[in-house]
Design an enzyme around this catalytic site. Structure first.
Site, PDB file in Angstrom:
ATOM      1  N   GLU A  53      28.691  48.418  39.640  1.00  0.00           N
ATOM      2  CA  GLU A  53      29.648  48.580  40.743  1.00  0.00           C
ATOM      3  C   GLU A  53      31.050  48.314  40.216  1.00  0.00           C
ATOM      4  OE1 GLU A  53      29.002  46.075  44.234  1.00  0.00           O
ATOM      5  OE2 GLU A  53      31.121  46.271  44.772  1.00  0.00           O
ATOM      6  N   ARG A  72      39.686  47.727  42.848  1.00  0.00           N
ATOM      7  CA  ARG A  72      40.701  46.675  43.011  1.00  0.00           C
ATOM      8  C   ARG A  72      41.742  46.730  41.913  1.00  0.00           C
ATOM      9  NH1 ARG A  72      36.495  41.748  43.929  1.00  0.00           N
ATOM     10  NH2 ARG A  72      35.169  42.973  45.308  1.00  0.00           N
ATOM     11  N   THR A 107      34.364  48.048  46.908  1.00  0.00           N
ATOM     12  CA  THR A 107      35.606  47.863  47.669  1.00  0.00           C
ATOM     13  C   THR A 107      36.103  49.203  48.241  1.00  0.00           C
ATOM     14  OG1 THR A 107      36.113  46.235  45.925  1.00  0.00           O
ATOM     15  CG2 THR A 107      37.680  46.420  47.714  1.00  0.00           C
ATOM     16  N   LYS A 165      25.164  45.908  52.240  1.00  0.00           N
ATOM     17  CA  LYS A 165      25.599  44.754  51.468  1.00  0.00           C
ATOM     18  C   LYS A 165      25.726  43.608  52.476  1.00  0.00           C
ATOM     19  CE  LYS A 165      29.831  43.403  49.008  1.00  0.00           C
ATOM     20  NZ  LYS A 165      30.499  43.686  47.726  1.00  0.00           N
TER      21      LYS A 165
HETATM   22  C1  3PG Z   1      32.187  41.337  45.682  1.00  0.00           C
HETATM   23  O1  3PG Z   1      33.121  42.064  45.721  1.00  0.00           O
HETATM   24  O2  3PG Z   1      31.052  41.728  45.973  1.00  0.00           O
HETATM   25  C2  3PG Z   1      32.427  39.924  45.342  1.00  0.00           C
HETATM   26  O3  3PG Z   1      33.749  39.701  45.032  1.00  0.00           O
HETATM   27  C3  3PG Z   1      31.608  39.449  44.233  1.00  0.00           C
HETATM   28  O4  3PG Z   1      31.449  38.129  44.510  1.00  0.00           O
HETATM   29  P1  3PG Z   1      31.345  37.027  43.371  1.00  0.00           P
HETATM   30  O5  3PG Z   1      32.608  37.167  42.570  1.00  0.00           O
HETATM   31  O6  3PG Z   1      31.237  35.726  44.096  1.00  0.00           O
HETATM   32  O7  3PG Z   1      30.124  37.355  42.547  1.00  0.00           O
END
Ligand code: 3PG
Length: 221
Positions: A48, A52, A76, A136
């Site tokens: 993924e 960002r 995102t 998710k």
């Molecule tokens: C995401 O975008 O899914 C999260 O930022 C990932 O979360 P983590 O950095 O706590 O693993």
């Protein structure tokens, strides 16, 4: 409810491709292939790439073109336009931290699987209304974690989740043990520090360790 979806890779198949989905924040396009190759070396195929960074779509395009064995998607993806641009860049799926009705509609009209994010029952019900059954759960730890997802399985036994947010090697098995969790996302395999240091072998090591760590739980399901 709609059944208009024309997705090349259905979410059920996507969720079955690997128990751990690395959540990637990649600033420099030149890091894209070394990171993807380091993960593939550990048999982690589903990647993924979060939208960002300014280069994220180019990162997706680079991986999709050079490494067809990788299943690269966009994270995102918060609106219709980003969904379209992700698909155009070669993403094989899109994940969103939350959902809007317009995004759900765009997902139904698009050609790549959309995994909408939820952290409440009402959001889940909106998603179900639009024909979604894979979500998710974000931010997982801050939204009730394992207990919350387990409880949601009562009224919604057919819904599958990929929780993300605060998940790491120490708690991932608690999530994967749940019937309604198919895979977990997390950034811990590819931290900013590792990327800055270009420590690609460390990525392979962390990913190999993580896959070995979850093996028993995944096999027992
Ligand atoms: C995401 O975008 O899914 C999260 O930022 C990932 O979360 P983590 O950095 O706590 O693993």
């Amino acid at each position: 409810m709609t059944d208009l979806k024309n997705w090349q890779l259905p979410p059920k198949d996507l969720f079955a491709m690997g128990p751990i989905v690395p959540v990637l924040v990649i600033e420099n396009v030149e890091d894209a292939l070394p990171i993807a190759e380091a993960l593939l070396a550990a048999d982690v195929r589903v990647l993924e790439v979060t939208l960002r960074t300014p280069s994220a779509l180019e990162v997706i395009e680079t991986i999709a073109k050079a490494l067809p064995e990788a299943v690269v998607g966009a994270g995102t993806v918060t609106n219709r336009e980003l969904l379209k641009r992700s698909s155009d860049a070669g993403a094989k799926f899109a994940i969103s931290p939350g959902l809007t009705k317009d995004l759900l509609k765009a997902g139904n009209e698009g050609d790549i699987a959309l995994i909408p994010g939820i952290s409440s029952i009402s959001e889940l019900m909106d998603g179900i209304d639009y024909g979604y059954d894979h979500f998710k759960f974000f931010p997982a730890e801050a939204s009730g974690g394992v207990k919350a997802i387990q409880s949601i399985g009562g009224p919604f036994p057919n819904i599958k989740f990929c929780p993300t947010g605060g998940i790491n090697i120490n708690n991932v098995n608690n999530y994967l043990a749940l019937k309604n969790v198919a895979c977990c996302g997390g950034s811990w395999l590819v931290s900013d520090k590792i990327v800055k240091e270009k420590d690609w072998t460390q990525i392979t090591k962390l990913a190999t360790d993580a896959i070995a760590h979850v093996q028993d739980i995944v096999t027992a399901k």
